[in-house]
Every structure is written in structure tokens, then in C-alpha cells.
Enzyme design. Structure first.
Site, short mmCIF file in Angstrom:
data_model
loop_
_atom_site.label_atom_id
_atom_site.label_comp_id
_atom_site.label_asym_id
_atom_site.label_seq_id
_atom_site.Cartn_x
_atom_site.Cartn_y
_atom_site.Cartn_z
N LYS A 1 51.06 43.09 43.79
CA LYS A 1 51.28 43.52 42.42
C LYS A 1 51.54 45.02 42.44
CE LYS A 1 49.44 43.02 37.80
NZ LYS A 1 49.54 44.41 37.38
N CYS B 1 42.02 82.92 27.03
CA CYS B 1 41.37 82.35 28.23
C CYS B 1 42.47 82.11 29.27
CB CYS B 1 40.68 81.04 27.91
SG CYS B 1 39.97 80.28 29.39
N GLU C 1 52.83 37.73 46.33
CA GLU C 1 53.46 39.05 46.45
C GLU C 1 52.41 40.08 46.07
OE1 GLU C 1 56.64 38.98 43.56
OE2 GLU C 1 57.09 36.92 44.13
N LYS D 1 43.34 40.68 40.82
CA LYS D 1 43.11 42.13 40.86
C LYS D 1 42.02 42.46 41.89
CE LYS D 1 44.69 44.72 37.94
NZ LYS D 1 44.82 44.84 36.52
N ASP E 1 52.18 48.67 41.10
CA ASP E 1 51.71 49.40 39.92
C ASP E 1 52.82 50.36 39.46
OD1 ASP E 1 50.03 50.14 37.94
OD2 ASP E 1 48.80 51.47 39.17
N TYR F 1 61.63 41.27 41.63
CA TYR F 1 60.83 40.11 42.03
C TYR F 1 61.14 38.86 41.20
CZ TYR F 1 57.99 42.44 38.42
OH TYR F 1 57.58 43.09 37.29
N CYS G 1 36.62 82.50 31.13
CA CYS G 1 36.75 83.67 30.25
C CYS G 1 35.43 84.10 29.60
CB CYS G 1 37.78 83.40 29.15
SG CYS G 1 37.17 82.29 27.87
N CYS H 1 32.36 79.32 28.99
CA CYS H 1 33.52 79.02 29.83
C CYS H 1 33.43 79.83 31.13
CB CYS H 1 34.80 79.38 29.07
SG CYS H 1 36.28 79.33 30.08
N CYS I 1 36.26 75.18 25.89
CA CYS I 1 36.42 76.59 25.58
C CYS I 1 37.52 76.63 24.53
CB CYS I 1 36.86 77.32 26.85
SG CYS I 1 37.56 78.94 26.52
S1 IVH Z 1 55.92 38.60 38.07
C1 IVH Z 1 56.27 36.99 33.43
N1 IVH Z 1 55.49 39.97 40.23
O1 IVH Z 1 52.63 43.23 36.55
C2 IVH Z 1 55.81 38.13 34.22
N2 IVH Z 1 54.97 40.98 38.16
O2 IVH Z 1 50.36 42.86 34.75
C3 IVH Z 1 56.26 37.96 35.62
N3 IVH Z 1 54.13 43.27 38.36
O3 IVH Z 1 54.46 42.79 33.61
C4 IVH Z 1 55.83 39.06 36.41
N4 IVH Z 1 54.24 43.39 40.55
O4 IVH Z 1 55.36 44.41 35.38
C5 IVH Z 1 55.41 39.96 38.89
N5 IVH Z 1 55.21 41.07 42.25
C6 IVH Z 1 55.12 41.06 40.91
C7 IVH Z 1 54.66 42.16 40.20
C8 IVH Z 1 54.60 42.09 38.81
C9 IVH Z 1 53.94 44.04 39.44
C10 IVH Z 1 53.86 43.69 36.98
C11 IVH Z 1 54.85 43.24 35.95
C12 IVH Z 1 54.02 42.54 34.90
C13 IVH Z 1 52.69 43.12 35.16
C14 IVH Z 1 51.59 42.25 34.64
#
Ligand code: IVH
Length: 673
Positions: A117, A433, A115, A314, A119, A226, A412, A409, A427
Site C-alpha cells: 500500500k 522573535c 501489493e 495496515k 502512501d 495498480y 526571544c 520563549c 510565543c
Molecule cells: S487499490 C477501489 N492498490 O490506498 C480502490 N490502492 O486507503 C482501489 N493505495 O484510495 C485501490 N496503494 O489511493 C490500491 N496497491 C494499491 C494501493 C492503493 C495505495 C491507496 C489508494 C486508495 C487508498 C485507500
């Protein structure tokens, strides 16, 4: 300016102050002033000093927390199971070793679900008999905040699950703000002159933490689930099926996921989404690889922070090459002078970028960045990308002049100052300012400051925009007609404002000090300064060294206070405020030493007191001219030990600080009622 003595107990105390300051800006106000890397550097420095001085470590040290903070104002929720984080990998070799570790423990062939990740912010939702009953943030992993009302405002989140689902179901996912909502929210904020959110995650965090859920509804949040907790007990034994289960019940799941039978498909997923993720309407910073077979999850278990059945891959931050056309200096609301590069437009992370942050003068010098240089730019979490490095092989005669930060600055003209312990140049002219005045005025009028009810952000902005207020003291000269001419202001409100402004003249000295917006000087430090010096002139004349000697004031705060009182615009302001009759000494309503028995003495309390609350005892100390600190240090005069005092006792003994009983404390005050 005096430098913070690195490696000293004083620096340790100061780091607690600085980190608390920046953590609150980041977590509570969503307006960070330093980069994540600078914050991490402070934390690392703290960790090192805590190792060196273990006895001085605060019990609630930020190094002891898993992450995030629990705010006052929301009910706390203890999670049924802790909400963990994920371990990160950064390349396919590290991914393969994750898989190797898993294979050492299980022998079944599971396959994976990959999946994106997201943010955002992790939340846990509870449904009872199919009805949404509670939603909580992750908080510190064990205890979160009850944000049920805010979550209810999310349109896509079903308040009732589809089908018949008896009993309790816990699902977890991520609250986020889509790019679409984020862009229109920032456009609106810009038109209102409000500060912009740096990125969708900060916007989502700031919104989810609103105590007023109508603001949440107005801004709009999104959510993707998720995780179906305890899925096997519902007959769901694959993560891929869990996602379908969630979706079939009406819970939103993200579109970017796939079941991958083997590691090579996982690699393909990761590579494919590295670019494609920029077409999604939400921010992602990696891929999450999970074992698809949920029945293996419990057996694999978790470390203290992360499960062993999943890992986050990542992505490296996106980089591109372009040319610096010019460098502007922008002045932020706190007076920081920030250099910003204007770039030859280039495509990066799905958008065209034309500007890049250069952080500060040191960084420009270190990287030797010049106008005319060809540079690498990178997009990390912030919307504004940063200049990573110069491509020196491409340097031409265009880039012959090293860049110099301005000494004044650009808005001002006040002298720009570098405070001890800071990398930025500032400043310090908060009073007039134009870049700082809007924030400065509403801050001046706020409750902890001059408490001028009715003079909030909007009115402050209007007064400044129409030119009636050019410096803070101007509000004391406005007539009732001036006030009544403002938008949505009748004669009655104008009269109320005039009365509030008049009343503000007798606010205690500590409130006036806090209202000035001196960097690092909030309510607590303002009280210390007022109690210690007794009047503004004494503070003004005190040297940086004398300031640093005060318990609770480290070298960084001392440098900031001294620099503030050195700035001629601030001195002019003080003269004008004095002429208008504001309270410049603490012998009116301030924490007025009725007698001076405790002057110069600093107290720390531990354990429970029997005759009064801890807060009352602290006020007593201040009333009698002493100061209070939350932790024992070499500067502490007395540790007052109530019942069940803990680690502070040990620390006091180690440092040779006198430990006294509650009775002895009361005797000191000769306090017999
Ligand atoms: S599974 C036990 N799936 O990333 C933790 N987490 O850096 C299971 N996050 O705390 C998490 N997308 O808040 C999972 N598809 C995804 C995610 C995801 C974002 C976040 C989640 C976690 C953090 C860790």
C-alpha cells in the site's frame, strides 16, 4: 483565559472555523500544525455537536465529505466511476473475516494478488488511442482536480502507451515522491531557509497541487499504477495479469507485489514485507490484498466507501526502546514551543533516530516523561518519531526530576502563553522573535496584508539575516541605499519598494490587522474586527469577553486576539507602526460605514438575489457597518432570502431569526440605485 464553552452552539461554529483552518494548513499548504490525532479529535467533537444541534449543521460540513478537498485553480473533473477508498484490517483475524465475508458471496477459487500500500495520492489517468489525455486527483471521490500538466512532468509516465491500444483506457494509481527525491528536496529547502516537508506524502501532495507545472518538474514526482479499469473488457481477467498488462504498456508498477494462491501465502507476503518495506525507496503503510479473479469484482461490488474485493492490511507503527538524553524546546514559525527529546540513537523503521517529538507540556505530564527515562519511540507518518510511553520498570535515579515547560520563549524571552482551546504554549511576539520574524515579515508584506509587492520570502530572509530588520516596523525606516544593497536589487527596484512601503501606510485597517499574523485572524475576521471597532485602539482595549460577543468571533479567536494585544512586544510594535503613519482607523479606505444603519446587525444570505450578486450584497452590508456570516446562528439578526433559499430558512425559523426579502433588505439600506 476564557475556555470555549464546550457543548454550545458557539463551540460548534468555532469548530467549523478551527477545522477549516487546520484543513487548509494540511491540504492546501502542506504545513500541518496539529497531529492527525488532534485533527480527528476536533472532527469527532464536531460530529457529536452536530448530532446535538442538527439544525445548526453547515451544509458543507467537513463531516459530510468523503475526504480530501477540491481546490480552486484546477479544473474540476467528474470521475467516470467514483474513486473509492479501502477498508482496513489490522491483524490476521480481521483479514480472515474479510475472506469469510467474500466466501459468503462467491464460491469460486480466485487466489489473491498482494501489493504494497503506497502512501501517496490516488490519481486516475485517461489514455485515448494510446495517448495520455487527462489525469485527475481523487478529490472527494466523485470530483477531482485536473492535474494533467503536472502529471506530464513525471518522467516515468508514458505520454503514449506501447503497442496499439484503440479507444479509451482508464488506469489508476498513486503519485508519490521517492525517499531519494524527498531527501534532496528537503536539503534544498533547508539551505534556502524554507519550511521542510514533514514526510514524502505531504511533499507529493504539495507538489501535485502546484499550479505552476515547472515547479513540479523541478521537484520531481513518481507514479505507480495498480488498477486497469474495466480490465475484463480487454480480456484481462486477473489482477496479476492486469499489473503485467500495465507494465507491458510502459506504465510503471511497483516492484513489491506477488500472486498468492491462498490465504497462507498472503500471510507470508504480509510478514515478509513488514520489515522489507523499509528497503523500498517509497513509503508504504500496509499491504493491499485483492481477489485475483477480476471477473468476481463487479459481482462483489462496493460499500459507499470501499470495494468488497480488496482490503488494506495496515502495519502497526514501528516501535523501539531507547533513553532520553535531554529535552530541547524548539520555537516554530508560528511561535509554538515544542519540546523535542534527544535520544540515544536507535534503529527504527529503516533509519537511525536521535530525536523524538513530545508534542506539548500536557502530553509530557500525562505520560510523565523525564530526562533520563527509558522510553518506547514510534514512527508513524511523520519523519520525527514520537515518544509513546515511559518504561517505568526501567526508571532510575537519573530520571528524578519531572519536566517543566518554560514560561518564556527560549529564543526571544517573551512570555509564553497558552491560548484558549490549544494544547501548545506559544510565543506571541510575531514582530521581533527571531524564530518567527522571517515568516512574520513576508506575511506582513503579503497581498492580503500590507501588499508590499517585491517583499517576498527571499528578500525578507536577507533583510533579517543581515540584521537590517529586527522587528516588523524596521522596514519603514530603511533607506533607498539599504534596499539597493540587497541581492539582485537595482535602484529602480529599490525605488519601487520604497513606493510600495509608503503606499502600505494607507492600507485599510482590516489589512493591517490581517498583516499582524494574529493566530486565527485572517482576512475575514480582520474585516469583522475593523468594522466592529473602527480603530486599532478600541480593539487593543477590548476585553476577551467583548471580543467573543462579536458575530463570527468565537472564544478561541477572542482569546487569541486578546492575548496578542496583551503582549508587550506587540504593543511596542503597534506604537512604532502608528508613529510611522500607518492607518489605525477605519475611516480612511476601510469598509467605511457611510452611515451606521446596519451597525451591530449580522446578515446571512440564502438563495439567489435578483438585483445584485451575493458578494455585492455582502459588501453593501459591510459598507453600512453590518457583518456577514455564512451560516445562521442565534446571533444572526436577519436572513435575507432570495430565490430558492434552502436549509438556512428552516434553521432561521427554528432559531427565531427574522427572515427578510431582498426588497426589505434594499429598503433597510435605503438603496435606490
Ligand atoms: S487499490 C477501489 N492498490 O490506498 C480502490 N490502492 O486507503 C482501489 N493505495 O484510495 C485501490 N496503494 O489511493 C490500491 N496497491 C494499491 C494501493 C492503493 C495505495 C491507496 C489508494 C486508495 C487508498 C485507500
Amino acid at each position: 483565559m476564557m475556555d470555549a464553552a464546550a457543548d454550545s452552539p458557539a463551540r460548534l461554529e468555532e469548530l467549523y472555523e478551527l477545522i477549516a483552518h487546520h484543513a487548509s494548513l494540511y491540504y492546501d499548504k502542506d504545513a500541518p500544525e496539529i497531529s492527525d490525532a488532534e485533527y480527528d479529535a476536533l472532527l469527532r467533537e464536531l460530529l457529536d455537536l452536530e448530532k446535538k444541534y442538527p439544525l445548526l449543521m453547515h451544509t458543507n460540513s467537513p463531516t459530510q465529505r468523503v475526504g480530501g478537498t477540491v481546490l480552486d485553480g484546477f479544473k474540476k473533473v467528474k470521475h467516470i466511476r467514483p474513486m473509492l477508498s479501502l477498508d482496513n484490517v489490522f491483524n490476521s483475524t480481521e483479514l480472515a473475516s474479510f475472506w469469510g465475508r467474500v466466501q459468503n458471496n462467491i464460491h469460486e477459487d480466485s487466489g489473491f494478488t498482494c501489493e504494497m500500500k503506497i502512501d501517496g495520492l490516488a490519481v486516475s489517468l485517461l489514455y485515448e488511442d494510446g495517448i495520455f489525455v487527462r489525469g485527475a486527483t481523487r478529490g472527494n471521490g466523485r470530483v477531482g482536480e485536473d492535474v494533467t500538466e503536472n502529471l506530464r512532468t513525471i518522467h516515468e509516465l508514458p505520454l503514449r502507451l506501447k503497442g496499439s491500444i484503440p479507444g479509451q483506457v482508464e488506469v489508476r494509481g498513486e503519485v508519490l515522491m521517492s525517499w531519494k527525491r524527498f531527501n534532496s528536496l528537503n536539503e534544498l529547502r533547508e539551505s534556502r531557509g524554507e519550511t521542510l516537508f514533514a514526510n514524502p506524502r505531504n511533499a507529493a501532495a504539495g507538489t501535485l497541487r502546484q499550479l505552476d507545472s515547472s515547479i513540479v518538474a523541478e521537484r520531481g514526482l513518481d507514479i505507480f499504477l495498480y488498477y486497469l479499469v474495466d480490465a475484463p473488457s480487454r480480456g484481462v481477467i486477473r489482477q496479476s495479469d492486469a499489473l503485467s498488462w500495465l507494465s507491458d504498456r510502459g506504465l510503471p508498477i511497483q516492484p513489491a507485489w506477488e500472486r498468492c494462491p491462498s490465504l497462507s501465502e498472503v500471510d507470508t507476503f504480509i510478514t515478509r514485507w513488514q520489515e522489507e518495506r523499509f528497503n523500498l525507496d517509497y513509503v508504504t503503510d500496509g499491504a493491499v490484498v485483492k481477489l485475483d479473479d477480476l471477473t468476481l469484482w463487479d459481482g462483489l461490488g462496493a460499500t459507499a466507501h470501499a470495494p468488497r474485493w480488496a482490503v488494506a492490511y495496515k502495519y502497526p507503527p514501528e516501535e523501539a526502546q531507547t533513553k532520553i538524553l535531554s529535552i530541547d524546546i524548539s520555537v516554530g514559525r508560528t511561535g509554538a514551543l515544542t519540546p523535542v527529546a534527544n535520544l540515544d540513537p536507535v534503529r527504527l523503521g529503516g533509519t537511525i533516530v536521535q530525536r523524538a517529538g513530545l508534542h506539548n507540556g500536557d502530553e509530557i505530564r500525562r505520560k510523565d516523561i523525564r530526562v533520563g527515562d527509558v522510553v518506547w519511540v514510534r514512527k508513524a507518518a511523520e519523519i520525527i518519531p514520537e515518544v509513546v510511553a515511559v518504561d517505568f520498570s526501567a526508571r532510575s535515579g537519573d530520571a528524578s526530576i519531572p519536566f517543566q515547560m518554560p514560561t518564556h520563549c527560549p529564543v526571544c524571552g517573551s512570555e509564553a502563553v497558552r491560548l484558549s482551546g490549544e494544547a501548545v504554549v506559544r510565543c506571541l511576539n510575531r514582530a521581533s522573535c527571531p524564530a518567527q520574524l522571517k515568516e512574520g515579515l513576508s506575511y506582513f508584506a503579503s497581498r492580503e496584508g500590507m501588499d508590499i509587492r517585491g517583499l517576498g520570502d527571499k528578500l525578507s530572509r536577507q533583510l533579517i539575516d543581515c540584521g537590517k530588520v529586527k522587528t516588523l516596523s524596521d522596514i519603514y525606516d530603511l533607506t533607498i541605499e539599504d534596499w539597493a544593497a540587497m541581492d539582485r536589487m537595482g535602484t529602480k527596484s529599490a525605488k519601487n519598494l520604497i513606493a510600495a512601503i509608503e503606499a502600505s501606510k494607507s492600507r485599510p485597517l482590516s489589512a493591517l490587522i490581517a498583516a499582524l499574523g494574529i493566530r486565527y485572524v485572517g482576512k475575514r475576521v480582520a474585516e469583522l474586527l475593523a468594522a466592529h471597532f473602527g480603530n486599532m485602539d478600541q480593539i487593543k482595549e477590548s476585553s476577551e469577553e467583548k471580543l467573543a460577543e462579536i458575530e463570527g468571533v468565537g472564544p478561541v479567536i477572542a482569546s487569541s486576539v486578546a492575548a496578542f494585544f496583551h503582549d508587550s512586544a506587540n504593543l511596542d510594535l503597534l506604537e512604532r507602526l502608528k508613529a510611522r503613519g500607518l492607518n489605525f482607523s477605519s475611516d480612511k479606505k476601510d469598509i467605511r460605514p457611510e452611515n451606521d444603519v446596519l451597525r451591530g446587525k449580522s446578515f446571512v444570505f440564502t438563495g439567489e438575489l435578483s438585483s445584485m450578486k451575493r458578494s455585492e450584497a455582502e459588501t453593501k452590508v459591510k459598507t453600512f457597518g453590518g457583518s456577514v456570516s455564512s451560516s445562521v446562528s442565534a446571533k444572526t439578526s436577519y436572513l435575507v432570502a432570495g430565490d430558492r433559499g434552502g436549509s438556512k430558512l428552516k434553521k432561521a425559523e427554528q432559531l427565531g431569526v427574522s427572515v427578510i426579502s431582498e426588497e426589505e433588505f434594499l429598503k433597510m439600506l435605503d438603496f435606490s440605485d
